[in-house]
Design a protein around this motif. Structure first.
Motif, PDB file in Angstrom:
ATOM      1  N   PHE A   1       0.872  -1.169   0.000  1.00 14.17           N
ATOM      2  CA  PHE A   1       0.000   0.000   0.000  1.00 14.17           C
ATOM      3  C   PHE A   1       0.908   1.217   0.000  1.00 14.17           C
ATOM      4  CE2 PHE A   1      -2.502  -3.351   1.946  1.00 14.17           C
ATOM      5  CZ  PHE A   1      -3.658  -3.282   1.185  1.00 14.17           C
ATOM      6  N   LEU A   2       0.772   2.039  -1.028  1.00 18.53           N
ATOM      7  CA  LEU A   2       1.632   3.209  -1.198  1.00 18.53           C
ATOM      8  C   LEU A   2       0.746   4.442  -1.315  1.00 18.53           C
ATOM      9  CD1 LEU A   2       4.621   4.062  -1.636  1.00 18.53           C
ATOM     10  CD2 LEU A   2       4.204   3.848  -4.072  1.00 18.53           C
ATOM     11  N   ASP A   3       0.808   5.286  -0.293  1.00 18.49           N
ATOM     12  CA  ASP A   3      -0.034   6.474  -0.229  1.00 18.49           C
ATOM     13  C   ASP A   3       0.793   7.654   0.270  1.00 18.49           C
ATOM     14  OD1 ASP A   3      -2.112   8.272  -0.021  1.00 18.49           O
ATOM     15  OD2 ASP A   3      -3.026   7.327   1.733  1.00 18.49           O
ATOM     16  N   PRO A   4       1.762   8.106  -0.560  1.00 15.78           N
ATOM     17  CA  PRO A   4       2.627   9.204  -0.112  1.00 15.78           C
ATOM     18  C   PRO A   4       1.876  10.527  -0.101  1.00 15.78           C
ATOM     19  CG  PRO A   4       3.094   8.682  -2.394  1.00 15.78           C
ATOM     20  CD  PRO A   4       2.088   7.667  -1.909  1.00 15.78           C
ATOM     21  N   PRO A   5       2.473  11.550   0.539  1.00 15.74           N
ATOM     22  CA  PRO A   5       1.867  12.886   0.435  1.00 15.74           C
ATOM     23  C   PRO A   5       1.629  13.220  -1.042  1.00 15.74           C
ATOM     24  CG  PRO A   5       3.721  12.899   1.965  1.00 15.74           C
ATOM     25  CD  PRO A   5       3.710  11.544   1.313  1.00 15.74           C
ATOM     26  N   TYR A   6       0.486  13.801  -1.330  1.00 19.68           N
ATOM     27  CA  TYR A   6       0.060  13.980  -2.720  1.00 19.68           C
ATOM     28  C   TYR A   6       1.030  14.765  -3.589  1.00 19.68           C
ATOM     29  CZ  TYR A   6      -4.532  11.799  -2.306  1.00 19.68           C
ATOM     30  OH  TYR A   6      -5.548  10.911  -2.161  1.00 19.68           O
ATOM     31  N   ARG A   7       1.850  15.617  -3.032  1.00 18.62           N
ATOM     32  CA  ARG A   7       2.795  16.385  -3.842  1.00 18.62           C
ATOM     33  C   ARG A   7       4.134  15.665  -4.011  1.00 18.62           C
ATOM     34  NH1 ARG A   7       0.253  18.825  -0.359  1.00 18.62           N
ATOM     35  NH2 ARG A   7       1.917  19.027   1.164  1.00 18.62           N
TER      36      ARG A   7
ATOM     37  N   THR B   1       5.371  12.851  -5.616  1.00 22.44           N
ATOM     38  CA  THR B   1       5.218  11.755  -6.582  1.00 22.44           C
ATOM     39  C   THR B   1       6.493  10.942  -6.773  1.00 22.44           C
ATOM     40  OG1 THR B   1       5.679  13.293  -8.384  1.00 22.44           O
ATOM     41  CG2 THR B   1       3.362  12.899  -7.850  1.00 22.44           C
ATOM     42  N   GLU B   2       7.653  11.491  -6.390  1.00 20.85           N
ATOM     43  CA  GLU B   2       8.900  10.737  -6.539  1.00 20.85           C
ATOM     44  C   GLU B   2       8.899   9.459  -5.685  1.00 20.85           C
ATOM     45  OE1 GLU B   2       9.647  13.818  -3.273  1.00 20.85           O
ATOM     46  OE2 GLU B   2       8.656  13.801  -5.217  1.00 20.85           O
ATOM     47  N   TYR B   3       8.065   9.413  -4.666  1.00 23.25           N
ATOM     48  CA  TYR B   3       8.022   8.213  -3.818  1.00 23.25           C
ATOM     49  C   TYR B   3       7.491   6.985  -4.560  1.00 23.25           C
ATOM     50  CZ  TYR B   3       9.359  10.666   0.441  1.00 23.25           C
ATOM     51  OH  TYR B   3      10.050  11.368   1.390  1.00 23.25           O
ATOM     52  N   TYR B   4       6.773   7.185  -5.652  1.00 20.26           N
ATOM     53  CA  TYR B   4       6.300   6.030  -6.420  1.00 20.26           C
ATOM     54  C   TYR B   4       7.472   5.273  -7.056  1.00 20.26           C
ATOM     55  CZ  TYR B   4       1.656   7.818  -5.601  1.00 20.26           C
ATOM     56  OH  TYR B   4       0.514   8.244  -4.982  1.00 20.26           O
ATOM     57  N   ASP B   5       8.613   5.945  -7.197  1.00 26.73           N
ATOM     58  CA  ASP B   5       9.809   5.277  -7.717  1.00 26.73           C
ATOM     59  C   ASP B   5      10.292   4.162  -6.788  1.00 26.73           C
ATOM     60  OD1 ASP B   5       9.703   7.042  -9.822  1.00 26.73           O
ATOM     61  OD2 ASP B   5      11.248   8.380  -9.018  1.00 26.73           O
ATOM     62  N   LEU B   6       9.874   4.193  -5.532  1.00 19.76           N
ATOM     63  CA  LEU B   6      10.258   3.135  -4.596  1.00 19.76           C
ATOM     64  C   LEU B   6       9.728   1.772  -5.052  1.00 19.76           C
ATOM     65  CD1 LEU B   6       9.704   4.984  -1.197  1.00 19.76           C
ATOM     66  CD2 LEU B   6      11.889   4.470  -2.337  1.00 19.76           C
ATOM     67  N   LEU B   7       8.623   1.783  -5.782  1.00 17.01           N
ATOM     68  CA  LEU B   7       8.104   0.525  -6.326  1.00 17.01           C
ATOM     69  C   LEU B   7       9.125  -0.102  -7.272  1.00 17.01           C
ATOM     70  CD1 LEU B   7       4.401   1.522  -7.059  1.00 17.01           C
ATOM     71  CD2 LEU B   7       5.227  -0.036  -5.272  1.00 17.01           C
TER      72      LEU B   7
ATOM     73  N   CYS C   1      -1.906   1.839  -5.027  1.00 11.61           N
ATOM     74  CA  CYS C   1      -1.439   3.215  -4.904  1.00 11.61           C
ATOM     75  C   CYS C   1      -2.641   4.135  -4.738  1.00 11.61           C
ATOM     76  CB  CYS C   1      -0.657   3.641  -6.143  1.00 11.61           C
ATOM     77  SG  CYS C   1       0.819   2.671  -6.449  1.00 11.61           S
ATOM     78  N   GLU C   2      -2.539   5.025  -3.772  1.00  5.97           N
ATOM     79  CA  GLU C   2      -3.576   6.041  -3.579  1.00  5.97           C
ATOM     80  C   GLU C   2      -2.946   7.376  -3.941  1.00  5.97           C
ATOM     81  OE1 GLU C   2      -6.422   7.547   0.077  1.00  5.97           O
ATOM     82  OE2 GLU C   2      -5.679   5.485   0.100  1.00  5.97           O
ATOM     83  N   HIS C   3      -3.596   8.116  -4.830  1.00  8.34           N
ATOM     84  CA  HIS C   3      -2.999   9.366  -5.290  1.00  8.34           C
ATOM     85  C   HIS C   3      -4.059  10.370  -5.712  1.00  8.34           C
ATOM     86  CE1 HIS C   3      -3.494   8.038  -9.556  1.00  8.34           C
ATOM     87  NE2 HIS C   3      -3.322   6.850  -9.014  1.00  8.34           N
ATOM     88  N   ALA C   4      -3.623  11.621  -5.873  1.00 10.36           N
ATOM     89  CA  ALA C   4      -4.516  12.694  -6.297  1.00 10.36           C
ATOM     90  C   ALA C   4      -4.899  12.499  -7.762  1.00 10.36           C
ATOM     91  CB  ALA C   4      -3.831  14.049  -6.120  1.00 10.36           C
ATOM     92  N   VAL C   5      -6.070  13.002  -8.130  1.00  7.92           N
ATOM     93  CA  VAL C   5      -6.526  12.856  -9.518  1.00  7.92           C
ATOM     94  C   VAL C   5      -5.581  13.547 -10.497  1.00  7.92           C
ATOM     95  CG1 VAL C   5      -8.971  12.486  -8.997  1.00  7.92           C
ATOM     96  CG2 VAL C   5      -8.122  14.805  -9.283  1.00  7.92           C
ATOM     97  N   GLU C   6      -4.824  14.527 -10.048  1.00  8.59           N
ATOM     98  CA  GLU C   6      -3.890  15.237 -10.927  1.00  8.59           C
ATOM     99  C   GLU C   6      -2.652  14.406 -11.245  1.00  8.59           C
ATOM    100  OE1 GLU C   6      -6.332  17.244  -8.419  1.00  8.59           O
ATOM    101  OE2 GLU C   6      -4.346  16.933  -7.583  1.00  8.59           O
TER     102      GLU C   6
END
Length: 185
Positions: free
Chosen positions: A118-124, A126-132, A149-154
């Motif tokens: 479960f990956l839900d980093p602070p919405y701003r 996005t570099e944390y998705y690279d951890l995958l 992954c939980e993320h902002a619609v933007e």
């Protein structure tokens, strides 16, 4: 907030006070588990940016055998520990009060295979998705792992992370849930 299903169904969970975390609502949590499977036969869960621990605790309640929780924020970490204790999951939980990048570096050194992320980093952030990608490149995910992954619609995430393909997206207000599964299945 509460545990939605499983052996701790109905157990109320404390939320983190303040505005530094966004707890996943019970409605969204229920929807996630309707998609990825209502119950599990063991498996290791990694809840990065765990906040109060709602997703990892829910997965344990539904049959996962172990959860690794990572949360950097001090208040959120204390709430996380309180929720794990309240649900009596201390024996099957590992908690780390550290940055997600540092936690992933530590996980790479261990002999384990993660079944649910479960990956839900602070919405701003996005570099944390690279951890995958880092976890995949270091062979830390089981061949049939599920990534949520939980993320902002933007935020637009890629159609795949290595062999894990985006199989479903659901929108809930300003939040999108993106689910990845292995193409090796």
């Amino acid at each position: 907030m509460r545990v939605v299903a499983g052996e701790r169904k109905g157990m109320p969970l404390k939320a983190v006070t303040g505005t530094t975390t966004r707890p996943t609502t019970d409605k969204v949590k229920e929807s996630i588990f309707n998609i990825i499977g209502p119950f599990f036969d063991g498996g290791i869960v990694l809840d990065l940016f765990a906040g109060s621990g709602g997703l990892g605790i829910e997965t344990l309640s539904r049959g996962a055998s172990k959860a690794i929780f990572v949360e950097k924020d001090g208040r959120a970490f204390q709430t996380l520990q309180d929720n794990i204790k309240k649900c009596r999951y201390e024996e099957v939980s590992e908690t780390y009060k550290t940055d997600a990048t540092r936690a992933v570096k530590g996980l790479i050194k261990r002999d384990l295979q993660i079944d649910y992320i479960f990956l839900d980093p602070p919405y701003r952030k996005t570099e944390y998705y690279d951890l995958l990608s880092t976890l995949i490149e270091n062979d830390k995910l089981s061949k049939d792992a599920i990534i949520v992954c939980e993320h902002a619609v933007e935020v637009s995430l890629p159609s795949n992370y290595g062999p894990y393909q985006l199989t479903r997206q659901e929108t809930y207000g300003s939040t999108i849930i993106s689910i990845y599964r292995s193409t090796h299945m």
